[in-house]
Design a protein around this motif. Structure first.
Motif, PDB file in Angstrom:
ATOM      1  N   UNK A  31      41.457  20.597 -13.375  1.00 28.59           N
ATOM      2  CA  UNK A  31      42.012  20.730 -11.965  1.00 28.59           C
ATOM      3  C   UNK A  31      40.750  21.025 -10.954  1.00 28.59           C
ATOM      4  N   UNK A  32      39.363  21.193 -11.753  1.00 31.77           N
ATOM      5  CA  UNK A  32      38.269  21.635 -10.662  1.00 31.77           C
ATOM      6  C   UNK A  32      38.509  22.454  -9.928  1.00 31.77           C
ATOM      7  N   UNK A  33      38.943  23.884 -10.332  1.00 31.49           N
ATOM      8  CA  UNK A  33      39.004  25.057  -9.633  1.00 31.49           C
ATOM      9  C   UNK A  33      38.386  26.155 -10.386  1.00 31.49           C
ATOM     10  N   UNK A  34      38.057  27.334  -9.903  1.00 30.93           N
ATOM     11  CA  UNK A  34      37.444  28.365 -10.696  1.00 30.93           C
ATOM     12  C   UNK A  34      38.703  28.884 -11.633  1.00 30.93           C
ATOM     13  N   UNK A  35      38.096  29.649 -12.860  1.00 33.24           N
ATOM     14  CA  UNK A  35      38.870  30.466 -13.748  1.00 33.24           C
ATOM     15  C   UNK A  35      38.544  31.890 -13.749  1.00 33.24           C
ATOM     16  N   UNK A  36      39.726  32.648 -14.029  1.00 39.01           N
ATOM     17  CA  UNK A  36      39.358  34.040 -13.943  1.00 39.01           C
ATOM     18  C   UNK A  36      40.327  34.530 -15.083  1.00 39.01           C
ATOM     19  N   UNK A  37      39.780  35.670 -16.066  1.00 40.97           N
ATOM     20  CA  UNK A  37      40.440  36.477 -17.042  1.00 40.97           C
ATOM     21  C   UNK A  37      40.537  37.688 -16.844  1.00 40.97           C
ATOM     22  N   UNK A  38      41.746  38.400 -16.211  1.00 38.03           N
ATOM     23  CA  UNK A  38      41.674  39.736 -15.670  1.00 38.03           C
ATOM     24  C   UNK A  38      41.142  40.759 -16.775  1.00 38.03           C
ATOM     25  N   UNK A  39      41.374  40.528 -17.976  1.00 35.80           N
ATOM     26  CA  UNK A  39      40.861  41.321 -19.033  1.00 35.80           C
ATOM     27  C   UNK A  39      39.327  41.310 -18.723  1.00 35.80           C
ATOM     28  N   UNK A  40      38.729  40.009 -18.822  1.00 35.95           N
ATOM     29  CA  UNK A  40      37.178  39.979 -18.523  1.00 35.95           C
ATOM     30  C   UNK A  40      36.851  40.641 -17.256  1.00 35.95           C
ATOM     31  N   UNK A  41      37.513  40.598 -16.249  1.00 40.00           N
ATOM     32  CA  UNK A  41      37.198  41.293 -14.983  1.00 40.00           C
ATOM     33  C   UNK A  41      37.124  42.890 -15.415  1.00 40.00           C
ATOM     34  N   UNK A  42      38.253  43.287 -16.024  1.00 39.62           N
ATOM     35  CA  UNK A  42      38.205  44.749 -15.973  1.00 39.62           C
ATOM     36  C   UNK A  42      37.113  45.244 -17.153  1.00 39.62           C
ATOM     37  N   UNK A  43      36.596  44.542 -17.989  1.00 34.44           N
ATOM     38  CA  UNK A  43      35.588  44.830 -18.842  1.00 34.44           C
ATOM     39  C   UNK A  43      34.364  44.679 -18.108  1.00 34.44           C
ATOM     40  N   UNK A  44      34.070  43.788 -17.196  1.00 35.08           N
ATOM     41  CA  UNK A  44      32.897  43.731 -16.603  1.00 35.08           C
ATOM     42  C   UNK A  44      32.965  44.903 -15.412  1.00 35.08           C
ATOM     43  N   UNK A  45      33.773  45.198 -14.746  1.00 38.94           N
ATOM     44  CA  UNK A  45      33.963  46.284 -13.788  1.00 38.94           C
ATOM     45  C   UNK A  45      33.878  47.543 -14.617  1.00 38.94           C
ATOM     46  N   UNK A  46      34.504  47.975 -15.795  1.00 39.83           N
ATOM     47  CA  UNK A  46      34.038  49.127 -16.390  1.00 39.83           C
ATOM     48  C   UNK A  46      32.937  49.273 -17.386  1.00 39.83           C
ATOM     49  N   UNK A  47      32.384  48.300 -17.572  1.00 39.77           N
ATOM     50  CA  UNK A  47      30.961  48.137 -18.250  1.00 39.77           C
ATOM     51  C   UNK A  47      31.344  48.448 -19.878  1.00 39.77           C
ATOM     52  N   UNK A  48      32.785  48.073 -20.247  1.00 42.49           N
ATOM     53  CA  UNK A  48      32.984  48.551 -21.671  1.00 42.49           C
ATOM     54  C   UNK A  48      34.061  47.560 -22.127  1.00 42.49           C
ATOM     55  N   UNK A  49      34.348  47.544 -23.375  1.00 35.18           N
ATOM     56  CA  UNK A  49      35.660  46.644 -23.877  1.00 35.18           C
ATOM     57  C   UNK A  49      36.712  47.282 -23.687  1.00 35.18           C
ATOM     58  N   UNK A  50      37.930  46.632 -23.652  1.00 39.56           N
ATOM     59  CA  UNK A  50      39.139  47.027 -23.480  1.00 39.56           C
ATOM     60  C   UNK A  50      39.584  47.954 -24.456  1.00 39.56           C
ATOM     61  N   UNK A  51      39.191  47.728 -25.779  1.00 41.75           N
ATOM     62  CA  UNK A  51      39.444  48.738 -26.764  1.00 41.75           C
ATOM     63  C   UNK A  51      38.484  50.317 -26.581  1.00 41.75           C
ATOM     64  N   UNK A  52      37.859  50.152 -26.035  1.00 45.77           N
ATOM     65  CA  UNK A  52      36.994  51.369 -25.594  1.00 45.77           C
ATOM     66  C   UNK A  52      37.777  52.107 -24.653  1.00 45.77           C
TER      67      UNK A  52
END
Length: 172
Positions: A31-52
């Protein structure tokens, strides 16, 4: 991803192993649009994996972070992959009700092959097959209620699933 006035082209929901990230990336590319995964956003913002986050802060804290991430994502333009448990939060479900949502339905056999039920998925760490089956039974009614469209992923490659999602989004 940056905010836009139009909101998401489509949001993908479903259990672990349904292909939300893989299919979402393919749909966004088509579709030529951006993609975002909310789990990846959380991990990037928190600086750690969801499991952690689950282990260190607990599931309730993670669910708060998840609800905030999804709320922000509903203002972004593009394709959004929503964490598997996110629709179970009332505020998140309320946001998704008026948006274009695809429920990627998957069987446990396909989910097991795709994710291997690893410890990276904290809710599946103990007795993963039984836990996945129980979670799916609990979540299915919500996934189906929120879905604008349901796409069956059983035995299909991501490219075929993505093509069906694109067709639905484009009303083909």
């Amino acid at each position: 991803m940056t905010p836009a006035s139009g909101g998401p082209v489509v949001l993908l929901i479903g259990p672990p192993g349904s292909g939300k990230t893989t299919v979402g990336e393919l749909v966004a590319k088509a579709l030529e649009v951006p993609f975002v995964d909310t789990d990846q956003v959380i991990e990037a913002e928190q600086g750690r994996r969801i499991a952690e986050i689950f282990v260190e802060d607990g599931e309730p804290h993670f669910r708060e972070l998840e609800a905030e991430a999804v709320a922000r994502a509903t203002t972004w333009d593009g394709v959004v992959a929503v964490g598997g448990g996110a629709p179970m939060t009332e505020s998140t479900a309320a946001l998704l009700e008026s948006l274009p949502v695809v429920f990627l339905d998957v069987t446990i056999a396909d989910a097991a092959v795709r994710v291997g039920f690893s410890t990276a998925r904290p809710l599946l760490a103990v007795n993963p097959r039984a836990t996945w089956t129980r979670l799916m039974a609990e979540r299915r009614p919500t996934y189906e209620r929120l879905a604008t469209w349901v796409v069956d992923t059983e035995g299909r490659v991501a490219e075929d699933v993505a093509a069906e999602v694109v067709a639905k989004v484009n009303h083909e």
